[in-house]
Design a protein around this motif. Structure first.
Motif, PDB file in Angstrom:
ATOM      1  N   ASN A  26       0.750  -1.081   0.016  1.00 21.52           N
ATOM      2  CA  ASN A  26       0.147  -0.051   0.098  1.00 21.52           C
ATOM      3  C   ASN A  26       1.053   1.406  -0.137  1.00 21.52           C
ATOM      4  O   ASN A  26       2.211   1.044   0.294  1.00 21.52           O
ATOM      5  N   PHE A  27       0.305   2.150  -0.246  1.00 26.11           N
ATOM      6  CA  PHE A  27       1.075   3.635  -0.441  1.00 26.11           C
ATOM      7  C   PHE A  27       0.118   4.650  -0.045  1.00 26.11           C
ATOM      8  O   PHE A  27      -1.172   4.663  -0.163  1.00 26.11           O
ATOM      9  N   THR A  28       0.511   5.997   0.029  1.00 27.60           N
ATOM     10  CA  THR A  28      -0.364   7.174   0.129  1.00 27.60           C
ATOM     11  C   THR A  28       0.219   8.080  -0.677  1.00 27.60           C
ATOM     12  O   THR A  28       1.636   8.612  -0.410  1.00 27.60           O
ATOM     13  N   VAL A  29      -0.439   8.558  -1.722  1.00 25.72           N
ATOM     14  CA  VAL A  29      -0.017   9.743  -2.613  1.00 25.72           C
ATOM     15  C   VAL A  29      -0.964  10.630  -2.751  1.00 25.72           C
ATOM     16  O   VAL A  29      -2.091  10.676  -2.072  1.00 25.72           O
ATOM     17  N   LEU A  30      -0.928  11.788  -3.346  1.00 24.68           N
ATOM     18  CA  LEU A  30      -1.722  13.044  -3.286  1.00 24.68           C
ATOM     19  C   LEU A  30      -2.478  13.152  -4.590  1.00 24.68           C
ATOM     20  O   LEU A  30      -1.471  13.136  -5.789  1.00 24.68           O
ATOM     21  N   ALA A  31      -3.690  13.388  -4.750  1.00 23.75           N
ATOM     22  CA  ALA A  31      -4.367  13.597  -5.978  1.00 23.75           C
ATOM     23  C   ALA A  31      -4.251  15.115  -6.306  1.00 23.75           C
ATOM     24  O   ALA A  31      -3.778  15.616  -5.421  1.00 23.75           O
ATOM     25  N   ASN A  32      -4.806  15.426  -7.331  1.00 26.15           N
ATOM     26  CA  ASN A  32      -4.558  16.879  -7.846  1.00 26.15           C
ATOM     27  C   ASN A  32      -5.042  17.697  -7.041  1.00 26.15           C
ATOM     28  O   ASN A  32      -4.757  18.869  -7.022  1.00 26.15           O
ATOM     29  N   ASP A  33      -6.052  17.364  -6.295  1.00 29.29           N
ATOM     30  CA  ASP A  33      -6.903  18.299  -5.222  1.00 29.29           C
ATOM     31  C   ASP A  33      -6.334  18.291  -3.822  1.00 29.29           C
ATOM     32  O   ASP A  33      -6.645  18.486  -2.861  1.00 29.29           O
ATOM     33  N   LEU A  34      -4.871  17.523  -3.496  1.00 30.13           N
ATOM     34  CA  LEU A  34      -4.420  17.376  -2.465  1.00 30.13           C
ATOM     35  C   LEU A  34      -5.008  16.245  -1.571  1.00 30.13           C
ATOM     36  O   LEU A  34      -4.611  15.914  -0.240  1.00 30.13           O
ATOM     37  N   SER A  35      -5.902  15.775  -1.888  1.00 34.36           N
ATOM     38  CA  SER A  35      -6.419  14.615  -1.083  1.00 34.36           C
ATOM     39  C   SER A  35      -5.630  13.124  -1.260  1.00 34.36           C
ATOM     40  O   SER A  35      -5.035  12.934  -2.241  1.00 34.36           O
ATOM     41  N   PRO A  36      -5.627  12.320  -0.263  1.00 30.32           N
ATOM     42  CA  PRO A  36      -4.720  11.214  -0.167  1.00 30.32           C
ATOM     43  C   PRO A  36      -5.660  10.230  -1.267  1.00 30.32           C
ATOM     44  O   PRO A  36      -6.740  10.046  -1.228  1.00 30.32           O
ATOM     45  N   VAL A  37      -4.617   9.455  -1.989  1.00 28.65           N
ATOM     46  CA  VAL A  37      -4.905   8.367  -2.641  1.00 28.65           C
ATOM     47  C   VAL A  37      -4.142   7.306  -2.314  1.00 28.65           C
ATOM     48  O   VAL A  37      -2.928   7.146  -1.870  1.00 28.65           O
ATOM     49  N   THR A  38      -4.766   6.097  -2.075  1.00 30.06           N
ATOM     50  CA  THR A  38      -4.042   4.714  -1.531  1.00 30.06           C
ATOM     51  C   THR A  38      -4.345   3.860  -2.578  1.00 30.06           C
ATOM     52  O   THR A  38      -5.230   3.871  -3.612  1.00 30.06           O
TER      53      THR A  38
END
Length: 166
Positions: A26-38
């Motif tokens: 798993n990982f946590t990155v940021l969408a273009n609106d700064l919301s987390p994406v896993t």
């Protein structure tokens, strides 16, 4: 670890190399609106993860456009493009390029994806060009760490792997 060069110079990949058959980390990155994406956000889908050093460069641009075109033809496949570009730059680039089938996400904050997938080029603090296919059960079914960072990945093999994954 995979042997990778960037513009002919060897680079050190940081993190854990991922192999076919592994449970996808798993990982946590940021969408273009700064919301987390896993990874868990797309559970139940096949994921094709296209990794690029910087979306604003020629090969990265072409890679993202190619997977954007192919994503429209793939059923039950989520396509992510991961880079360390800022989310704002990714959003601007996608709008200018008409990208709407691929979700661009940023690993700039803490390199969560890059370290989990062994794709951080230590010397450059960029991600190494790579492609991963993860099936709906979170098993890695395809891995390519592109040996020269300025070369294209094997698009056909990645797309076929995504089509074959369940």
């Amino acid at each position: 670890m995979a042997a990778v060069t960037f513009k002919g110079n060897p680079v050190t990949l940081v993190g854990t190399e991922v192999k076919v058959g592994d449970k996808a980390p798993n990982f946590t990155v940021l969408a273009n609106d700064l919301s987390p994406v896993t990874l868990d956000d797309s559970k139940g889908h096949v994921r094709l993860i296209s990794v690029v050093p910087s979306i604003d460069t020629g090969v990265c641009d072409a890679q993202t456009r190619r997977f954007n075109e192919e994503a429209a033809k793939l059923d039950n496949v989520k396509v992510l493009t991961v880079s360390v570009d800022l989310p704002f730059a990714q959003k601007r680039w996608c709008a200018a390029a008409g990208i709407d089938n691929v979700q661009t996400v940023s690993d700039h904050r803490d390199l969560s994806f890059g370290e989990a997938y062994g794709a951080v080029m230590q010397e450059l603090r960029l991600l190494a060009r790579s492609v991963f296919v993860i099936d709906s059960n979170d098993t890695v079914t395809y891995v390519e760490y592109v040996s020269e960072g300025t070369d294209h990945p094997n698009y056909e093999a990645a797309i076929e792997a995504a089509k074959a994954a369940k």
